[in-house]
Design a protein around this motif. Structure first.
Motif, PDB file in Angstrom:
ATOM      1  N   CYS A  39     119.228 -55.853  54.897  1.00 50.60           N
ATOM      2  CA  CYS A  39     119.862 -55.469  56.166  1.00 50.60           C
ATOM      3  C   CYS A  39     120.875 -56.513  56.635  1.00 50.60           C
ATOM      4  O   CYS A  39     121.916 -56.171  57.200  1.00 50.60           O
ATOM      5  N   HIS A  43     124.317 -56.491  58.731  1.00 49.65           N
ATOM      6  CA  HIS A  43     123.988 -56.691  60.145  1.00 49.65           C
ATOM      7  C   HIS A  43     123.851 -58.154  60.545  1.00 49.65           C
ATOM      8  O   HIS A  43     123.538 -58.446  61.698  1.00 49.65           O
ATOM      9  N   GLY A  47     119.762 -60.144  62.027  1.00 49.76           N
ATOM     10  CA  GLY A  47     120.183 -58.904  62.671  1.00 49.76           C
ATOM     11  C   GLY A  47     121.290 -59.064  63.687  1.00 49.76           C
ATOM     12  O   GLY A  47     121.594 -58.127  64.428  1.00 49.76           O
ATOM     13  N   ILE A  57     121.269 -55.573  65.374  1.00 47.50           N
ATOM     14  CA  ILE A  57     119.991 -54.861  65.466  1.00 47.50           C
ATOM     15  C   ILE A  57     118.855 -55.791  65.874  1.00 47.50           C
ATOM     16  O   ILE A  57     117.711 -55.357  65.997  1.00 47.50           O
ATOM     17  N   LEU A  60     115.994 -55.164  69.078  1.00 51.71           N
ATOM     18  CA  LEU A  60     115.737 -53.762  69.410  1.00 51.71           C
ATOM     19  C   LEU A  60     114.232 -53.517  69.432  1.00 51.71           C
ATOM     20  O   LEU A  60     113.487 -54.121  68.668  1.00 51.71           O
ATOM     21  N   PHE A  65     114.134 -48.684  66.968  1.00 46.12           N
ATOM     22  CA  PHE A  65     114.532 -48.937  65.581  1.00 46.12           C
ATOM     23  C   PHE A  65     114.060 -47.791  64.690  1.00 46.12           C
ATOM     24  O   PHE A  65     114.830 -47.247  63.890  1.00 46.12           O
ATOM     25  N   THR A  68     115.904 -44.527  65.358  1.00 44.59           N
ATOM     26  CA  THR A  68     117.246 -44.541  64.777  1.00 44.59           C
ATOM     27  C   THR A  68     117.202 -44.334  63.267  1.00 44.59           C
ATOM     28  O   THR A  68     117.998 -43.563  62.710  1.00 44.59           O
ATOM     29  N   GLY A 145     118.037 -48.687  73.079  1.00 42.73           N
ATOM     30  CA  GLY A 145     119.113 -49.485  72.506  1.00 42.73           C
ATOM     31  C   GLY A 145     119.681 -50.472  73.511  1.00 42.73           C
ATOM     32  O   GLY A 145     119.504 -50.325  74.721  1.00 42.73           O
ATOM     33  N   GLN A 150     126.798 -55.670  73.069  1.00 42.78           N
ATOM     34  CA  GLN A 150     126.961 -55.056  71.753  1.00 42.78           C
ATOM     35  C   GLN A 150     128.455 -54.983  71.428  1.00 42.78           C
ATOM     36  O   GLN A 150     129.296 -54.995  72.332  1.00 42.78           O
TER      37      GLN A 150
END
Length: 200
Positions: A39, A43, A47, A57, A60, A65, A68, A145, A150
């Motif tokens: 990941c 990301h 994350g 991410i 979260l 998670f 999603t 979220g 972000q």
């Protein structure tokens, strides 16, 4: 069977059980960490994404998670590669990843914003978004979220998908998005994005 032998057998069984638990527990974290390696390529470390087109991410909630990832798996959330990636994980592995990233700290992106638009966006957020995205869009407890901090480009794409029904929103969310667009148009969404990017 003599009582003494029964006690010995039970003691041995209990010792083996406790030993297996103590061995299995520490292995859980390394396994999750290994799964997360695939990941962080996109990301970012822990994350926290370094690229504006890819969301962070970290931090979260586990519930969001998993929600999603399930959306990517069944195609409810449009994607380029995430659908294939999500389908590569079992339910157990997805849970491990969710728990792993939920323990990481969400680092707000450093990005430019217009202060005047951000002030307008703050009012719009309070009116249309705060009930589900509390604390200015930074609450994790909502399982909805993290918006505050972000990446703006990612959020703009996500908002467009919701607004054009490319990605399905909940009934209340869709009503609020439609109402916001009808009253403020694209400028309303732009103001919201500047508000979220201003939270650094």
């Amino acid at each position: 069977m003599p009582k003494r032998q029964i006690i010995i057998l039970l003691t041995t069984w209990l010792a083996m059980t406790l030993c297996s638990i103590s061995i299995a527990a520490p292995q859980q974290a390394p396994r999750a960490s290994m799964l997360a390696n695939s990941c962080i390529i996109c990301h970012g470390q822990n994350g926290s994404s370094n690229g504006p087109a890819i969301p962070s991410i970290a931090g979260l909630s586990s519930e969001y998670f998993i929600f999603t990832m399930e959306g990517f798996k069944n195609g409810e959330i449009p994607s380029t590669v995430m659908g294939q990636i999500a389908n590569g994980y079992s339910t157990e592995e997805t849970q491990l990843l969710a728990d792993y990233f939920s323990t990481k700290t969400f680092i707000k992106a450093k990005q430019s914003f217009d202060a005047k638009l951000a002030r307008k966006g703050a009012k719009l957020h309070e009116q249309y978004c705060e009930k589900c995205h509390a604390e200015g869009g930074q609450s994790v407890q909502d399982d909805a979220g993290i918006l505050a901090g972000q990446w703006t480009i990612y959020l703009s794409w996500a908002l467009k998908d919701f607004r054009t029904n490319k990605r399905q929103a909940g009934k209340k969310m869709q009503q609020r998005l439609d109402k916001l667009y009808a009253r403020k148009g694209e400028q309303g969404f732009t103001a919201l994005l500047h508000y979220y990017s201003s939270q650094q």
